[in-house]
Design a protein around this motif. Structure first.
Motif, mmCIF file in Angstrom:
data_model
loop_
_atom_site.group_PDB
_atom_site.id
_atom_site.type_symbol
_atom_site.label_atom_id
_atom_site.label_comp_id
_atom_site.label_asym_id
_atom_site.label_seq_id
_atom_site.Cartn_x
_atom_site.Cartn_y
_atom_site.Cartn_z
ATOM 1 N N GLU B 192 0.841 -1.181 0.000
ATOM 2 C CA GLU B 192 0.000 0.000 0.000
ATOM 3 C C GLU B 192 0.887 1.245 0.000
ATOM 4 O OE1 GLU B 192 -2.660 1.286 3.291
ATOM 5 O OE2 GLU B 192 -3.492 -0.688 2.936
ATOM 6 N N ILE B 200 -0.561 11.994 -3.710
ATOM 7 C CA ILE B 200 -1.985 12.129 -4.041
ATOM 8 C C ILE B 200 -2.778 11.250 -3.069
ATOM 9 C CG2 ILE B 200 -3.743 11.873 -5.850
ATOM 10 C CD1 ILE B 200 -1.562 12.127 -7.933
ATOM 11 N N LEU B 224 -4.145 6.697 -10.063
ATOM 12 C CA LEU B 224 -3.379 7.906 -9.734
ATOM 13 C C LEU B 224 -2.093 7.612 -8.970
ATOM 14 C CD1 LEU B 224 -6.415 10.038 -8.551
ATOM 15 C CD2 LEU B 224 -4.879 10.712 -10.396
ATOM 16 N N ASN B 256 0.056 16.817 -2.476
ATOM 17 C CA ASN B 256 -0.104 17.790 -3.566
ATOM 18 C C ASN B 256 -1.555 17.859 -4.024
ATOM 19 O OD1 ASN B 256 2.619 18.185 -3.477
ATOM 20 N ND2 ASN B 256 3.056 16.679 -5.085
ATOM 21 N N LEU B 257 -2.239 16.722 -3.938
ATOM 22 C CA LEU B 257 -3.601 16.644 -4.466
ATOM 23 C C LEU B 257 -4.453 15.770 -3.554
ATOM 24 C CD1 LEU B 257 -5.660 17.139 -6.742
ATOM 25 C CD2 LEU B 257 -4.545 15.326 -8.068
ATOM 26 N N PHE B 259 -8.400 14.350 -3.053
ATOM 27 C CA PHE B 259 -9.762 14.179 -3.559
ATOM 28 C C PHE B 259 -10.679 13.867 -2.391
ATOM 29 C CE2 PHE B 259 -7.415 13.280 -7.438
ATOM 30 C CZ PHE B 259 -8.237 13.765 -8.446
ATOM 31 N N VAL B 280 -9.793 18.683 -4.519
ATOM 32 C CA VAL B 280 -10.909 18.456 -5.433
ATOM 33 C C VAL B 280 -12.050 17.837 -4.629
ATOM 34 C CG1 VAL B 280 -11.718 17.203 -7.473
ATOM 35 C CG2 VAL B 280 -9.349 18.048 -7.378
ATOM 36 N N LEU B 309 -14.460 9.621 -13.971
ATOM 37 C CA LEU B 309 -13.181 10.303 -13.727
ATOM 38 C C LEU B 309 -12.033 9.307 -13.898
ATOM 39 C CD1 LEU B 309 -11.467 12.705 -12.715
ATOM 40 C CD2 LEU B 309 -11.986 12.005 -10.378
ATOM 41 N N ALA B 312 -11.416 8.782 -17.537
ATOM 42 C CA ALA B 312 -10.785 9.956 -18.144
ATOM 43 C C ALA B 312 -9.306 10.025 -17.763
ATOM 44 C CB ALA B 312 -11.510 11.225 -17.700
ATOM 45 N N LEU B 313 -8.999 9.692 -16.511
ATOM 46 C CA LEU B 313 -7.603 9.734 -16.064
ATOM 47 C C LEU B 313 -6.784 8.643 -16.745
ATOM 48 C CD1 LEU B 313 -8.159 10.441 -12.280
ATOM 49 C CD2 LEU B 313 -6.814 11.869 -13.838
ATOM 50 N N ALA B 316 -5.842 9.702 -20.024
ATOM 51 C CA ALA B 316 -4.934 10.854 -20.103
ATOM 52 C C ALA B 316 -3.532 10.561 -19.583
ATOM 53 C CB ALA B 316 -5.533 12.029 -19.324
ATOM 54 N N LEU B 317 -3.407 9.673 -18.591
ATOM 55 C CA LEU B 317 -2.109 9.513 -17.919
ATOM 56 C C LEU B 317 -1.228 8.462 -18.588
ATOM 57 C CD1 LEU B 317 -3.229 9.717 -14.170
ATOM 58 C CD2 LEU B 317 -2.315 11.530 -15.590
#
Ligand SMILES: Cc1cc2nc3c(=O)[nH]c(=O)nc-3n(C[C@@H](O)[C@H](O)[C@H](O)COP(=O)(O)OP(=O)(O)OC[C@H]3O[C@@H](n4cnc5c(N)ncnc54)[C@H](O)[C@@H]3O)c2cc1C
Ligand SMILES: Cc1cc2nc3c(=O)[nH]c(=O)nc-3n(C[C@H](O)[C@H](O)[C@H](O)COP(=O)(O)OP(=O)(O)OC[C@H]3O[C@@H](n4cnc5c(N)ncnc54)[C@H](O)[C@@H]3O)c2cc1C
Lengths: 243, 317
Positions: B192, B200, B224, B256-257, B259, B280, B309, B312-313, B316-317
């Protein structure tokens, strides 16, 4: 079995604290026993009952902390000590607690994992070091088996089971016990339970708070339509640059 | 006396990312003081990885051959190294074991201690550190005026920096007394991403309705490379393990991010996450308080938004 629980007196966690001239403006804000300390106190009451021992609560603070101390007595502590001093910093507070513990030889010293105002997470470790005792933080479960305590301690990504012989210091967090709400009988009896006020020992100051500020505010939220998720991905990559 | 000593913790043989940040932080402080940055690590850091610390700013690495598992043992190791190196400043990254050691190091070295440090110190007028207080509701500047200072830094206090320093690893010996605490059992999720280390974090709350619905959260986290987290009621109801609970009474994170999915944004929850760089929020209620503390928001049903989502990620990644 002699148990000591140390409580800090902090602004209610629901309160929005304004800062004026670099200092927290605590006018009109109600004060409570810090949430982690409340967990420590609740478990201490249970252990006192189990062992038919004695539970003392201790606070380093000026007279305005007495209602908070009385609340701890109402929850179930047998008596209380207030060290009559402004809690200058963690080292100062720890030195006061250690001075009292050296005389009293407690079997168990329970504290919270950290105070909710200064969030130092230091007093337990300092007291343990000053007394030459082991220290278990953060302690999520504590059961006594004679002279030995079996504890669950949180570690990153999981937990560990540890054993240690009395006496020792622990910094507690949930789910060690359920917070206790004082009942009418507790509130009545708290008024007459002994609350001893002692003067502090002299301690050198190593720190000074210069000022408090609000953390930087976020600019207003950008809303993205739920049918346009690609836009969120684009913004996270191109605008926020976090992906 | 101007050297800086940095304690480095490792995971699977390599230095933790938070410790690499501490090395870069310590190197920056050493530059300010005109001293050397010395890292100390125990055997959890493998010999092959010890040299990597130079890249992050260590002038020297003290490598201790034994292990230090409990806070008291870490404290003895660090205090011994700090004394040998005549360190003016000791730096550790926030972690459960190091957090336990920091106050003990303070007492051993008669040092002042500052935890939750969020930036490099200001040396223009003494030694002033910036730290988070009031559970994230405030930042405070504290002046430290003992000879030795111990700083525990939060994630993203300075970030990492690349240096071009020569490799210098020395073996280090210290007499460490065995802890009186006996570890009987360790229950750790392996494989983990550790929550306090994660860049993230994907966190979900009571809006998810039940533990059986966490599959999509774990999927999103996997896409992510994120750690998963949750709100307090979720861990109270045992939908998720306690070590995932973030907030005032849980773990404090500053990734940094972040959710937040199906989490209302109670003040006690925000206390543990509001120092994240970017937040987010996905919530079906447009009035959810969390939107006021977010950078990006989507009003919608998590069960519909999260899988979309994720797709979409992935694309894109
Ligand atoms: C006006 C003002 C000025 C201050 N100035 C400074 C300053 O200059 N430097 C500084 O470091 N701090 C300062 N403080 C904060 C200080 O009083 C802290 O409460 C103290 O330093 C201990 O906090 P901590 O977060 O380190 O405790 P932690 O180490 O997080 O507390 C751990 C546990 O120790 C116990 N504990 C903590 N405090 C007490 C207490 N007072 N009595 C009994 N048990 C306790 C509790 O069980 C607690 O859960 C100031 C506070 C006020 C209100
Ligand atoms: C002393 C104290 C300490 C505390 N410490 C903590 C702490 O450390 N951490 C913490 O988290 N809490 C803490 N709390 C509790 C806190 O006050 C809140 O009760 C808690 O954070 C609420 O959790 P939640 O947001 O998951 O649930 P809720 O408040 O019930 O919110 C659920 C949210 O999900 C949304 N939702 C519902 N269905 C959907 C859907 N299908 N899709 C999208 N969104 C949906 C709802 O609109 C709502 O906003 C503490 C409380 C106290 C008093």
């Amino acid at each position: 079995m002699k148990i000591l629980t140390c409580i800090s007196h902090v602004p209610d966690t629901n309160a929005k604290i304004p800062f004026k001239d670099g200092q927290p403006d605590l006018n009109g804000i109600s004060f409570v026993i810090a949430p982690y300390d409340d967990f420590a106190l609740a478990r201490a009451v249970e252990l006192r009952d189990q062992t038919k021992g004695k539970l003392t609560v201790l606070n380093v603070g000026l007279a305005d902390t007495e209602p908070t101390i009385r609340k701890a007595l109402a929850i179930g502590a047998d008596d209380a000590i207030r060290v009559n001093a402004h809690p200058h910093d963690a080292f100062y507070v720890a030195s006061q607690i250690a001075a009292i513990a050296k005389q009293e030889n407690y079997d168990l010293i329970l504290m919270g994992r950290e105070s909710s105002d200064f969030n130092g997470g230091q007093v337990h470790g300092m007291v343990a070091e000053m007394l030459g005792l082991p220290c278990v933080v953060p302690c999520m479960k504590l059961d006594l088996n004679g002279n030995v305590a079996v504890m669950q301690r949180e570690i990153e990504g999981g937990k560990e089971i540890v054993e240690v012989a009395l006496p020792f210091v622990a910094g507690c967090q949930e789910p060690i016990a359920e917070w206790k709400i004082p009942n009418m009988r507790g509130i009545m009896s708290a008024k007459t339970k002994p609350l001893k006020v002692v003067e502090p020992v002299a301690v050198e100051n190593y720190t000074r708070i210069i000022k408090y500020e609000m953390p930087p505010q976020r600019s207003s939220v950008k809303m993205i339509d739920k049918d346009n998720i690609g836009e969120l991905v684009r913004l996270l990559r191109e605008e926020a640059k976090v992906l | 006396m101007s050297n800086v000593l940095i304690y480095v913790e490792a995971e699977n043989g390599a230095a933790k990312k938070s410790s690499l940040e501490a090395v870069s932080y310590g190197a920056a402080v050493a530059e300010m003081l005109g001293g050397k940055a010395v890292a100390v690590a125990a055997a959890d850091l493998s010999a092959d990885h010890a040299g990597e610390l130079a890249k992050f700013g260590a002038d020297k690495v003290l490598h201790f051959g034994g292990t230090v598992n409990q806070s008291s043992e870490i404290a003895e190791l660090v205090a011994a190294a700090a004394q040998q190196e005549n360190a003016a400043v000791v730096v550790t990254a926030k972690s459960i074991n190091a957090d336990g050691a920091v106050p003990m190091i303070g007492v051993k070295l008669k040092a002042s201690v500052a935890t939750n440090v969020t930036a490099l110190p200001d040396l223009s007028n003494g030694f002033v550190v910036t730290r988070a207080a009031y559970t994230g509701k405030a930042i405070t500047q504290v002046s430290l005026h003992s000879n030795v200072k111990v700083l525990s830094i939060k994630k993203n206090a300075s970030g990492t920096k690349e240096y071009n320093k020569p490799l210098a690893v020395e073996s280090f010996n210290a007499n460490i007394s065995a802890s009186k605490i006996t570890v009987k059992e360790v229950k750790k999720q392996t494989g983990e991403i550790l929550l306090p280390e994660a860049d993230i974090v994907v966190s979900a709350g009571r809006g998810l309705k039940g533990p059986e619905n966490w599959g999509m959260i774990e999927e999103l986290a996997k896409t992510l490379g994120a750690a998963t987290a949750c709100s307090k009621p979720v861990s109270d109801m045992d939908w998720r393990p306690h070590h995932e609970h973030v907030g005032q009474t849980g773990i404090k994170v500053s990734p940094n991010l972040y959710f937040a999915i199906g989490i209302s944004g109670a003040i006690q929850h925000l206390a543990g996450v509001n120092s994240s760089k970017v937040i987010v929020v996905i919530n079906k209620d447009p009035e959810a308080p969390f939107f006021k503390s977010a950078d990006y928001g989507i009003v919608g049903d998590a069960f519909e938004v999260v899988p979309k989502l994720n797709e979409a990620l992935k694309a894109a990644l």
